[in-house]
Design a protein around this motif. Sequence first.
Motif, PDB file in Angstrom:
ATOM      1  N   UNK A  54       0.831  -1.204   0.000  1.00 46.72           N
ATOM      2  CA  UNK A  54       0.000   0.000   0.000  1.00 46.72           C
ATOM      3  C   UNK A  54       0.864   1.252   0.000  1.00 46.72           C
ATOM      4  N   UNK A  55       1.915   1.272   0.817  1.00 51.65           N
ATOM      5  CA  UNK A  55       2.805   2.437   0.891  1.00 51.65           C
ATOM      6  C   UNK A  55       3.543   2.638  -0.433  1.00 51.65           C
ATOM      7  N   UNK A  56       4.009   1.540  -1.043  1.00 55.05           N
ATOM      8  CA  UNK A  56       4.712   1.658  -2.322  1.00 55.05           C
ATOM      9  C   UNK A  56       3.778   2.187  -3.409  1.00 55.05           C
ATOM     10  N   UNK A  71       4.380  11.067   3.856  1.00 56.77           N
ATOM     11  CA  UNK A  71       5.171  10.853   5.069  1.00 56.77           C
ATOM     12  C   UNK A  71       5.154   9.377   5.443  1.00 56.77           C
ATOM     13  N   UNK A  72       6.258   8.911   5.963  1.00 57.18           N
ATOM     14  CA  UNK A  72       6.341   7.519   6.412  1.00 57.18           C
ATOM     15  C   UNK A  72       5.600   7.389   7.740  1.00 57.18           C
TER      16      UNK A  72
END
Length: 88
Positions: A54-56, A71-72
């Motif tokens: 999802x983050x990628x 943002x991480x």
Amino acid sequence: MAATTGSARGIAWRRPDKIRNPAELLLPQTEVSDAEIEGALALTGPEFEDAYTDAMAKIIEAKREHRALPEAPEPRNRARCSTSWPPS
């Protein structure tokens, strides 16, 4: 006889008896029943979400649209280390 290929990192030796056809590495096709799929989904449930994928996807989308990167997020479960570094 071995063949060589040069590169910036050095020489790679390629022996014909060590090179395999990529088709040999393919897994055979199998049939998976609906019951097996439902069972696998039941085992993974919502607590096993794929946050990395999802983050990628968000990063790739932001780069395609020339936007700032997201943002991480803070890690949810930080591992606790029982040892200290450097060792005494």
